[in-house]
Design a protein around this motif. Structure first.
Motif, PDB file in Angstrom:
ATOM      1  N   ALA A  95       0.843  -1.209   0.000  1.00  0.00           N
ATOM      2  CA  ALA A  95       0.000   0.000   0.000  1.00  0.00           C
ATOM      3  C   ALA A  95       0.875   1.254   0.000  1.00  0.00           C
ATOM      4  O   ALA A  95       0.550   2.242  -0.673  1.00  0.00           O
ATOM      5  N   MET A  96       1.978   1.212   0.727  1.00  0.00           N
ATOM      6  CA  MET A  96       2.878   2.384   0.749  1.00  0.00           C
ATOM      7  C   MET A  96       3.568   2.543  -0.603  1.00  0.00           C
ATOM      8  O   MET A  96       3.718   3.644  -1.123  1.00  0.00           O
ATOM      9  N   LYS A  97       3.998   1.409  -1.162  1.00  0.00           N
ATOM     10  CA  LYS A  97       4.662   1.442  -2.474  1.00  0.00           C
ATOM     11  C   LYS A  97       3.713   2.009  -3.519  1.00  0.00           C
ATOM     12  O   LYS A  97       4.059   2.916  -4.282  1.00  0.00           O
ATOM     13  N   ASN A  98       2.475   1.492  -3.529  1.00  0.00           N
ATOM     14  CA  ASN A  98       1.506   1.926  -4.538  1.00  0.00           C
ATOM     15  C   ASN A  98       1.083   3.380  -4.363  1.00  0.00           C
ATOM     16  O   ASN A  98       0.715   4.039  -5.325  1.00  0.00           O
ATOM     17  N   ALA A  99       1.147   3.869  -3.126  1.00  0.00           N
ATOM     18  CA  ALA A  99       0.790   5.273  -2.883  1.00  0.00           C
ATOM     19  C   ALA A  99       1.981   6.198  -3.173  1.00  0.00           C
ATOM     20  O   ALA A  99       1.881   7.409  -3.008  1.00  0.00           O
ATOM     21  N   GLY A 100       3.114   5.618  -3.562  1.00  0.00           N
ATOM     22  CA  GLY A 100       4.297   6.427  -3.896  1.00  0.00           C
ATOM     23  C   GLY A 100       4.960   7.060  -2.680  1.00  0.00           C
ATOM     24  O   GLY A 100       5.634   8.082  -2.798  1.00  0.00           O
ATOM     25  N   VAL A 101       4.786   6.451  -1.505  1.00  0.00           N
ATOM     26  CA  VAL A 101       5.432   6.987  -0.300  1.00  0.00           C
ATOM     27  C   VAL A 101       6.940   6.689  -0.389  1.00  0.00           C
ATOM     28  O   VAL A 101       7.355   5.538  -0.439  1.00  0.00           O
ATOM     29  N   GLN A 102       7.747   7.754  -0.450  1.00  0.00           N
ATOM     30  CA  GLN A 102       9.200   7.592  -0.586  1.00  0.00           C
ATOM     31  C   GLN A 102       9.813   7.223   0.756  1.00  0.00           C
ATOM     32  O   GLN A 102       9.424   7.760   1.791  1.00  0.00           O
ATOM     33  N   LEU A 103      10.792   6.312   0.727  1.00  0.00           N
ATOM     34  CA  LEU A 103      11.465   5.879   1.954  1.00  0.00           C
ATOM     35  C   LEU A 103      12.960   5.904   1.722  1.00  0.00           C
ATOM     36  O   LEU A 103      13.427   5.556   0.636  1.00  0.00           O
ATOM     37  N   ASP A 104      13.724   6.314   2.736  1.00  0.00           N
ATOM     38  CA  ASP A 104      15.184   6.334   2.597  1.00  0.00           C
ATOM     39  C   ASP A 104      15.811   5.034   3.079  1.00  0.00           C
ATOM     40  O   ASP A 104      16.748   4.540   2.483  1.00  0.00           O
ATOM     41  N   CYS A 105      15.304   4.518   4.191  1.00  0.00           N
ATOM     42  CA  CYS A 105      15.990   3.361   4.760  1.00  0.00           C
ATOM     43  C   CYS A 105      15.038   2.463   5.546  1.00  0.00           C
ATOM     44  O   CYS A 105      14.125   2.949   6.219  1.00  0.00           O
ATOM     45  N   VAL A 106      15.269   1.163   5.459  1.00  0.00           N
ATOM     46  CA  VAL A 106      14.615   0.188   6.328  1.00  0.00           C
ATOM     47  C   VAL A 106      15.698  -0.343   7.252  1.00  0.00           C
ATOM     48  O   VAL A 106      16.708  -0.878   6.790  1.00  0.00           O
ATOM     49  N   LEU A 107      15.514  -0.149   8.545  1.00  0.00           N
ATOM     50  CA  LEU A 107      16.520  -0.584   9.522  1.00  0.00           C
ATOM     51  C   LEU A 107      15.922  -1.715  10.343  1.00  0.00           C
ATOM     52  O   LEU A 107      14.932  -1.528  11.055  1.00  0.00           O
ATOM     53  N   GLU A 108      16.530  -2.888  10.222  1.00  0.00           N
ATOM     54  CA  GLU A 108      16.040  -4.049  10.967  1.00  0.00           C
ATOM     55  C   GLU A 108      16.842  -4.206  12.258  1.00  0.00           C
ATOM     56  O   GLU A 108      18.074  -4.216  12.233  1.00  0.00           O
ATOM     57  N   ILE A 109      16.129  -4.314  13.369  1.00  0.00           N
ATOM     58  CA  ILE A 109      16.787  -4.570  14.661  1.00  0.00           C
ATOM     59  C   ILE A 109      16.604  -6.049  14.962  1.00  0.00           C
ATOM     60  O   ILE A 109      15.482  -6.527  15.128  1.00  0.00           O
ATOM     61  N   ASP A 110      17.719  -6.754  15.013  1.00  0.00           N
ATOM     62  CA  ASP A 110      17.686  -8.209  15.100  1.00  0.00           C
ATOM     63  C   ASP A 110      17.934  -8.669  16.541  1.00  0.00           C
ATOM     64  O   ASP A 110      19.016  -8.434  17.086  1.00  0.00           O
ATOM     65  N   VAL A 111      16.912  -9.288  17.144  1.00  0.00           N
ATOM     66  CA  VAL A 111      17.043  -9.812  18.513  1.00  0.00           C
ATOM     67  C   VAL A 111      16.492 -11.235  18.522  1.00  0.00           C
ATOM     68  O   VAL A 111      15.381 -11.468  18.022  1.00  0.00           O
ATOM     69  N   PRO A 112      17.248 -12.209  19.059  1.00  0.00           N
ATOM     70  CA  PRO A 112      16.728 -13.572  19.091  1.00  0.00           C
ATOM     71  C   PRO A 112      15.475 -13.677  19.968  1.00  0.00           C
ATOM     72  O   PRO A 112      15.362 -12.984  20.984  1.00  0.00           O
ATOM     73  N   PHE A 113      14.536 -14.537  19.554  1.00  0.00           N
ATOM     74  CA  PHE A 113      13.277 -14.681  20.289  1.00  0.00           C
ATOM     75  C   PHE A 113      13.522 -14.978  21.780  1.00  0.00           C
ATOM     76  O   PHE A 113      12.767 -14.533  22.632  1.00  0.00           O
ATOM     77  N   ALA A 114      14.584 -15.737  22.064  1.00  0.00           N
ATOM     78  CA  ALA A 114      14.837 -16.127  23.457  1.00  0.00           C
ATOM     79  C   ALA A 114      14.977 -14.910  24.373  1.00  0.00           C
ATOM     80  O   ALA A 114      14.585 -14.955  25.540  1.00  0.00           O
ATOM     81  N   ALA A 115      15.531 -13.824  23.858  1.00  0.00           N
ATOM     82  CA  ALA A 115      15.750 -12.638  24.704  1.00  0.00           C
ATOM     83  C   ALA A 115      14.483 -11.801  24.854  1.00  0.00           C
ATOM     84  O   ALA A 115      14.373 -10.962  25.759  1.00  0.00           O
ATOM     85  N   ILE A 116      13.522 -12.063  23.973  1.00  0.00           N
ATOM     86  CA  ILE A 116      12.390 -11.140  23.871  1.00  0.00           C
ATOM     87  C   ILE A 116      11.394 -11.280  25.023  1.00  0.00           C
ATOM     88  O   ILE A 116      10.894 -10.289  25.542  1.00  0.00           O
ATOM     89  N   VAL A 117      11.166 -12.518  25.456  1.00  0.00           N
ATOM     90  CA  VAL A 117      10.157 -12.725  26.500  1.00  0.00           C
ATOM     91  C   VAL A 117      10.583 -11.967  27.763  1.00  0.00           C
ATOM     92  O   VAL A 117       9.773 -11.289  28.405  1.00  0.00           O
ATOM     93  N   GLU A 118      11.867 -12.038  28.102  1.00  0.00           N
ATOM     94  CA  GLU A 118      12.354 -11.324  29.293  1.00  0.00           C
ATOM     95  C   GLU A 118      12.205  -9.806  29.122  1.00  0.00           C
ATOM     96  O   GLU A 118      11.808  -9.097  30.041  1.00  0.00           O
ATOM     97  N   ARG A 119      12.486  -9.331  27.930  1.00  0.00           N
ATOM     98  CA  ARG A 119      12.343  -7.894  27.690  1.00  0.00           C
ATOM     99  C   ARG A 119      10.896  -7.452  27.880  1.00  0.00           C
ATOM    100  O   ARG A 119      10.622  -6.420  28.470  1.00  0.00           O
TER     101      ARG A 119
END
Ligand code: AP5
Ligand code: ZN
Length: 220
Positions: A95-119
Motif C-alpha cells: 500500500a505504501m509502495k503503490n501510494a508512492g510513499v518515498q522511503l530512505d531506509c529500512v533498519l532491521e533490529i535483530d534480537v533472538p526470540f529467546a531474549a524477547i520474553v524477558e524484555r
C-alpha cells in the motif's frame, strides 16, 4: 529522513525510535501507540482493536493503512517520519509502495526470540508519551513513574507470556517476510527502493543507538 524500523515485538523499536526521532527531528508514527490511544479514548476503532491486540493478532490491513495515510497527510510528516511497527504485512508494504510513499531506509533490529520474553515481561510504559522502560535493563529514575512527567507507568495488557508467544508467532508468519521484501527490492532497484540495513539488537540501549546511527549514516 524517512525510515522504517523493522523488528520483532520487543526488539527495541520504540526505545530506539525515541532517540532517532529526536536526532533527526522527525515524528514517530507508531501504529501500536495510535491503536492504544484509540483504546484509551474508547473510540469505535479502539473498542474493536482492543480484543485483537489482547489476543496477539494483527488489526486488519485496511484499518491500519487508512490510519497511516491520514497521519502522513499531516504537515509535520513533510520533513520525514519514522515508522515503528508499520508496515507489518506485505499488503501494508504494498500500500505504501503503490501510494508512492518515498522511503530512505529500512533498519532491521535483530534480537533472538529467546531474549524477547524477558524484555517484554519487564517492560513498563508511559502511555501518554509512548516512553518505554524496563525494570532491569532500562529502569526509570524513580520507581514506577515516568522520568519526564512523574506520571505512573503501566504494564501493557498484551505483555502476558501467552500473548507474547502468540505475537512472536504472528511476527514470524506475517511480518518476517518483509525482511526479504525490502532487502530484495533494495538490491533490485537501488535508485527507487529504500536502503536496507540490519543491526544486532543485543547489547545496551546506547550501543544499539550508536549502531543504528552508523547504519543510517550510509544507508543510501
Ligand atoms: P506494537 O505496539 O507495534 O508492538 P510490537 O511490534 O509487538 O512491538 P513492541 O512495542 O512490543 O516492542 P518494541 O520493538 O517497540 O520494543 P520496546 O522498545 O518497547 O503493536 C501492538 C499490537 O497492535 C499488535 O500486536 C497488533 O495487534 C497491533 N498493531 C500495531 N501495529 C499494527 C500494524 N501495522 N498492523 C496490524 N496490527 C498492528 O522494548 C521492549 C522492552 O525491552 C522494553 O521494556 C525496553 O525497555 C526493553 N529494551 C529495549 N532495548 C533494550 C536493550 N537493548 N536491552 C535490554 N532491554 C531493552
Ligand atoms: Zn513498540
Amino acid at each position: 529522513m524517512r525510515l522504517i524500523l523493522l523488528g520483532a515485538p520487543g526488539a527495541g523499536k520504540g526505545t530506539q525510535a525515541a532517540f532517532l526521532c529526536q536526532k533527526y527531528g522527525i515524528p514517530q508514527i507508531s501504529t501500536g501507540d495510535m491503536l492504544r490511544a484509540a483504546v484509551k479514548a474508547g473510540t469505535p476503532l479502539g473498542l474493536a482493536a482492543k480484543k485483537v491486540m489482547d489476543s496477539g493478532a494483527l488489526v486488519s490491513d485496511d484499518i491500519i493503512i487508512g490510519l497511516v495515510k491520514e497521519r502522513l497527510a499531516q504537515p509535520d510528516c513533510a520533513k520525514g517520519f519514522l515508522f515503528d511497527g508499520f508496515p507489518r504485512t506485505i499488503p501494508q508494504a504494498d500500500a505504501m509502495k503503490n501510494a508512492g510513499v518515498q522511503l530512505d531506509c529500512v533498519l532491521e533490529i535483530d534480537v533472538p526470540f529467546a531474549a524477547i520474553v524477558e524484555r517484554m515481561s519487564g517492560r513498563r510504559s508511559h502511555p501518554a508519551s509512548g516512553r518505554t522502560y524496563h525494570l532491569k535493563f532500562n529502569p526509570p529514575k524513580a520507581e514506577g513513574v515516568d522520568d519526564v512527567t512523574g506520571e505512573p507507568l503501566i504494564q501493557r495488557d498484551d505483555d502476558k507470556e501467552e500473548t507474547v508467544q502468540k505475537r512472536l508467532e504472528v511476527y514470524a508468519s506475517q511480518t518476517r517476510p518483509l525482511v526479504e521484501y525490502y532487502a530484495n527490492w533494495s538490491k533490485a532497484d537501488p535508485v527507487n527502493a529504500p536502503g536496507y540495513r540490519r543491526i544486532d539488537g543485543m547489547g545496551s540501549v546506547e550501543d544499539i543507538t550508536s549502531r543504528a546511527l552508523q547504519a543510517l549514516a550510509d544507508c543510501k
